[in-house]
Design a protein around this motif. Structure first.
Motif, PDB file in Angstrom:
ATOM      1  N   ALA A  79     -14.392   4.430   2.180  1.00 52.88           N
ATOM      2  CA  ALA A  79     -13.861   5.068   3.606  1.00 52.88           C
ATOM      3  C   ALA A  79     -12.586   5.708   3.369  1.00 52.88           C
ATOM      4  CB  ALA A  79     -13.925   4.105   4.240  1.00 52.88           C
ATOM      5  N   LEU A  80     -11.718   5.254   2.513  1.00 57.38           N
ATOM      6  CA  LEU A  80     -10.367   5.956   2.503  1.00 57.38           C
ATOM      7  C   LEU A  80     -10.528   7.358   1.736  1.00 57.38           C
ATOM      8  CD1 LEU A  80      -7.518   3.492   1.344  1.00 57.38           C
ATOM      9  CD2 LEU A  80      -7.363   5.485   3.068  1.00 57.38           C
ATOM     10  N   LEU A  81     -11.443   7.385   0.529  1.00 57.15           N
ATOM     11  CA  LEU A  81     -11.548   8.564  -0.002  1.00 57.15           C
ATOM     12  C   LEU A  81     -12.272   9.663   0.764  1.00 57.15           C
ATOM     13  CD1 LEU A  81     -12.230   7.188  -3.769  1.00 57.15           C
ATOM     14  CD2 LEU A  81     -10.419   8.405  -3.078  1.00 57.15           C
ATOM     15  N   ASP A  82     -13.235   9.172   1.712  1.00 57.81           N
ATOM     16  CA  ASP A  82     -14.296  10.061   2.302  1.00 57.81           C
ATOM     17  C   ASP A  82     -13.314  10.581   3.710  1.00 57.81           C
ATOM     18  OD1 ASP A  82     -16.010   9.536   0.680  1.00 57.81           O
ATOM     19  OD2 ASP A  82     -17.135   8.241   1.912  1.00 57.81           O
ATOM     20  N   GLY A  83     -12.115  10.003   3.989  1.00 55.11           N
ATOM     21  CA  GLY A  83     -11.474  10.323   5.062  1.00 55.11           C
ATOM     22  C   GLY A  83     -11.782   9.663   6.434  1.00 55.11           C
ATOM     23  N   ARG A  84     -12.476   8.746   6.229  1.00 52.60           N
ATOM     24  CA  ARG A  84     -12.834   7.976   7.414  1.00 52.60           C
ATOM     25  C   ARG A  84     -11.819   6.986   8.003  1.00 52.60           C
ATOM     26  NH1 ARG A  84     -17.465   4.733   5.529  1.00 52.60           N
ATOM     27  NH2 ARG A  84     -17.363   5.638   3.454  1.00 52.60           N
ATOM     28  N   ILE A  85     -11.021   6.475   7.253  1.00 54.57           N
ATOM     29  CA  ILE A  85      -9.904   5.763   7.484  1.00 54.57           C
ATOM     30  C   ILE A  85      -8.608   6.458   6.700  1.00 54.57           C
ATOM     31  CG2 ILE A  85     -11.121   3.763   7.794  1.00 54.57           C
ATOM     32  CD1 ILE A  85     -10.392   2.738   5.190  1.00 54.57           C
ATOM     33  N   ASP A  86      -7.445   5.945   7.373  1.00 56.64           N
ATOM     34  CA  ASP A  86      -6.223   6.582   6.861  1.00 56.64           C
ATOM     35  C   ASP A  86      -5.549   5.574   5.652  1.00 56.64           C
ATOM     36  OD1 ASP A  86      -6.278   9.016   8.106  1.00 56.64           O
ATOM     37  OD2 ASP A  86      -6.309   7.666   9.935  1.00 56.64           O
ATOM     38  N   CYS A  87      -5.821   4.141   6.059  1.00 56.83           N
ATOM     39  CA  CYS A  87      -5.202   3.165   5.148  1.00 56.83           C
ATOM     40  C   CYS A  87      -6.153   1.881   5.314  1.00 56.83           C
ATOM     41  CB  CYS A  87      -3.654   2.820   5.684  1.00 56.83           C
ATOM     42  SG  CYS A  87      -3.626   1.836   7.094  1.00 56.83           S
ATOM     43  N   ALA A  88      -6.003   0.873   4.198  1.00 53.52           N
ATOM     44  CA  ALA A  88      -6.579  -0.134   4.274  1.00 53.52           C
ATOM     45  C   ALA A  88      -5.452  -1.302   3.938  1.00 53.52           C
ATOM     46  CB  ALA A  88      -7.535  -0.207   3.180  1.00 53.52           C
ATOM     47  N   VAL A  89      -5.921  -2.449   4.739  1.00 46.35           N
ATOM     48  CA  VAL A  89      -5.323  -3.624   4.488  1.00 46.35           C
ATOM     49  C   VAL A  89      -5.858  -4.540   3.757  1.00 46.35           C
ATOM     50  CG1 VAL A  89      -4.058  -5.718   5.893  1.00 46.35           C
ATOM     51  CG2 VAL A  89      -4.224  -3.271   6.904  1.00 46.35           C
ATOM     52  N   HIS A  90      -5.490  -5.017   2.448  1.00 48.90           N
ATOM     53  CA  HIS A  90      -6.220  -5.899   1.883  1.00 48.90           C
ATOM     54  C   HIS A  90      -5.391  -7.052   1.459  1.00 48.90           C
ATOM     55  CE1 HIS A  90      -8.827  -2.674   0.553  1.00 48.90           C
ATOM     56  NE2 HIS A  90      -7.777  -1.901   0.096  1.00 48.90           N
ATOM     57  N   SER A  91      -5.740  -8.358   1.142  1.00 47.61           N
ATOM     58  CA  SER A  91      -5.209  -9.558   0.584  1.00 47.61           C
ATOM     59  C   SER A  91      -4.869  -8.831  -0.904  1.00 47.61           C
ATOM     60  CB  SER A  91      -6.018 -10.746   0.693  1.00 47.61           C
ATOM     61  OG  SER A  91      -6.065 -11.130   1.947  1.00 47.61           O
ATOM     62  N   LEU A  92      -3.675  -8.896  -1.267  1.00 48.75           N
ATOM     63  CA  LEU A  92      -3.254  -8.347  -2.397  1.00 48.75           C
ATOM     64  C   LEU A  92      -3.953  -8.898  -3.694  1.00 48.75           C
ATOM     65  CD1 LEU A  92      -1.679  -6.074  -3.934  1.00 48.75           C
ATOM     66  CD2 LEU A  92       0.355  -7.657  -4.051  1.00 48.75           C
ATOM     67  N   LYS A  93      -4.119 -10.175  -3.702  1.00 45.73           N
ATOM     68  CA  LYS A  93      -4.807 -10.980  -4.744  1.00 45.73           C
ATOM     69  C   LYS A  93      -6.426 -10.578  -4.885  1.00 45.73           C
ATOM     70  CE  LYS A  93      -6.276 -15.095  -2.168  1.00 45.73           C
ATOM     71  NZ  LYS A  93      -7.581 -15.109  -2.417  1.00 45.73           N
ATOM     72  N   ASP A  94      -6.883  -9.820  -3.964  1.00 42.99           N
ATOM     73  CA  ASP A  94      -8.197  -9.245  -3.893  1.00 42.99           C
ATOM     74  C   ASP A  94      -8.136  -7.872  -4.498  1.00 42.99           C
ATOM     75  OD1 ASP A  94      -9.172 -11.597  -3.004  1.00 42.99           O
ATOM     76  OD2 ASP A  94      -9.156 -10.956  -0.943  1.00 42.99           O
ATOM     77  N   VAL A  95      -7.158  -7.324  -5.008  1.00 44.05           N
ATOM     78  CA  VAL A  95      -7.143  -6.107  -5.263  1.00 44.05           C
ATOM     79  C   VAL A  95      -7.146  -6.049  -6.905  1.00 44.05           C
ATOM     80  CG1 VAL A  95      -5.894  -3.709  -5.054  1.00 44.05           C
ATOM     81  CG2 VAL A  95      -5.912  -5.361  -3.220  1.00 44.05           C
ATOM     82  N   PRO A  96      -8.076  -5.437  -7.284  1.00 45.24           N
ATOM     83  CA  PRO A  96      -7.938  -5.146  -9.060  1.00 45.24           C
ATOM     84  C   PRO A  96      -6.977  -4.574  -9.469  1.00 45.24           C
ATOM     85  CG  PRO A  96     -10.217  -4.573  -8.044  1.00 45.24           C
ATOM     86  CD  PRO A  96      -9.264  -4.652  -7.026  1.00 45.24           C
ATOM     87  N   ALA A  97      -6.387  -4.631 -10.590  1.00 47.91           N
ATOM     88  CA  ALA A  97      -5.244  -4.044 -11.128  1.00 47.91           C
ATOM     89  C   ALA A  97      -5.318  -2.501 -11.162  1.00 47.91           C
ATOM     90  CB  ALA A  97      -5.008  -4.755 -12.643  1.00 47.91           C
ATOM     91  N   GLU A  98      -6.687  -2.160 -11.426  1.00 50.53           N
ATOM     92  CA  GLU A  98      -6.597  -0.525 -11.493  1.00 50.53           C
ATOM     93  C   GLU A  98      -7.021   0.004 -10.193  1.00 50.53           C
ATOM     94  OE1 GLU A  98      -5.656   1.071 -14.229  1.00 50.53           O
ATOM     95  OE2 GLU A  98      -5.177  -0.666 -15.217  1.00 50.53           O
ATOM     96  N   ARG A  99      -6.521   1.268  -9.843  1.00 53.38           N
ATOM     97  CA  ARG A  99      -6.753   1.499  -8.461  1.00 53.38           C
ATOM     98  C   ARG A  99      -7.774   3.033  -8.987  1.00 53.38           C
ATOM     99  NH1 ARG A  99      -7.124  -1.420  -7.316  1.00 53.38           N
ATOM    100  NH2 ARG A  99      -7.745  -0.577  -5.369  1.00 53.38           N
ATOM    101  N   PRO A 100      -8.705   3.275  -7.887  1.00 55.63           N
ATOM    102  CA  PRO A 100      -9.282   4.517  -8.218  1.00 55.63           C
ATOM    103  C   PRO A 100      -8.442   5.488  -7.916  1.00 55.63           C
ATOM    104  CG  PRO A 100     -10.439   2.970  -6.334  1.00 55.63           C
ATOM    105  CD  PRO A 100      -9.031   2.584  -6.658  1.00 55.63           C
TER     106      PRO A 100
END
Length: 318
Positions: A79-100
């Motif tokens: 959704a971020l890449l498609d422009g449907r949202i402007d930011c995302a809120v994650h629990s950091l421990k759920d975020v993989p080390a590598e970003r798209p």
């Protein structure tokens, strides 16, 4: 004069995610000049958009069986890449080390308590559980760390949101469970744990207790993003995630990392365990960050070096 368009916030729909995202939403609204105490005004300038992820839909298997913890972020990042949202809120421990490509973790707000919480239907501590007690968790790290301390335990898969896991404990599906204390506190349930796990003895997941604000690269230094940043937290999680990257960590690997600031030093403990808890590999170190030109780079390098040291010791055991 041009006006600031709304900042659309993407988040998961669980009660915990909405509590976390609501806090960030009010801070973004304040940074945009809105009254953070006026719900209608907050929603107008920083609307919250709920996105259901694969990790939310599939509740009967470990994440490693269905593709890893990135399943809690994939649909939101699309959704971020498609422009449907402007930011995302994650629990950091759920975020993989590598970003798209095209996305960054642009801000890390001040961290909640990173410790794991021990909840049971009676015993105060893990050590007080009877022989062969059933411990419920979906985390390979928690499984390995608790089996290292208590190899007699019967570890049972326990997935679901916080309310679901608490209900399963009360229904007798487990004798005890482990949850992130930060999540309980954010839900107003910080009084429930019987005890808390020492983070130096059993380091939590890298980034546990912290939130990650993810944006497109082009937006990462906008004023409302900068208003969310907390440097001490960012330093600590930079070290922890440096170790995660060195260990190529995912939910298939039992990895713990705990960083904290003490005086002018950043201190870090990193460990990895075999899934049965029989083997544990640990390294600790510190760096003087206060006078460095690039303290975040130094923090990451500390984590990277300790992670590589653990990896070299562990070999194929993890």
């Amino acid at each position: 004069m041009p006006t600031q368009p709304p900042v659309r916030i993407g988040a998961r729909g669980s009660r915990l995610s909405l509590a976390q995202s609501g806090t960030v939403q009010r801070r973004i609204a304040a940074a945009l000049g809105a009254n953070p105490e006026d719900p209608a005004e907050v929603e107008r300038v920083a609307p919250l958009i709920v996105i259901t992820t694969t990790g939310d839909r599939v509740q009967d298997r470990r994440l490693l069986e269905i593709g890893g913890k990135g399943l809690f972020t994939k649909e939101i990042e699309e959704a971020l890449l498609d422009g449907r949202i402007d930011c995302a809120v994650h629990s950091l421990k759920d975020v993989p080390a590598e970003r798209p490509p095209g996305l960054v973790i642009a801000a890390v707000p001040e961290r909640e308590d990173p410790r794991d919480a021990f909840l049971s239907r009676g015993p105060e501590r893990l050590e007080d559980l009877p022989q062969g007690a059933r411990l419920g968790t979906a985390s390979l790290r928690r499984q390995a760390q608790m089996l290292h301390r208590r190899p007699d335990l019967d570890v049972q898969l326990l997935r679901g949101n916080v309310d679901t896991r608490l209900a399963k404990l009360q229904a007798g599906e487990a004798d005890a469970i482990l949850l992130a204390y930060a999540g309980l506190r954010r839900l107003g349930l910080g009084h429930l744990p019987q005890s808390l796990i020492d983070p130096k003895e059993c380091p939590p997941a890298p980034g546990q207790g912290a939130l990650a604000i993810e944006t497109r690269e082009a937006d990462q230094d906008l004023p409302w993003v900068q208003a969310l940043r907390h440097q001490p937290t960012a330093l600590a999680v930079a070290a922890e995630r440096g170790a995660l990257m060195a260990l190529e960590g995912s939910c298939r690997t039992a990895i713990g990392a705990h960083a904290w600031l003490e005086g002018g030093s950043l201190k870090l403990i990193v460990e990895a365990l075999s899934s049965d808890g029989a083997r544990r590999f640990r390294h600790a170190g510190e760096t003087e960050y206060a006078q460095l030109a690039d303290p975040f780079g130094s923090a990451h390098d500390l984590g990277w070096s300790l992670g590589l040291a653990v990896k070299a010791d562990a070999g194929d055991a993890i």
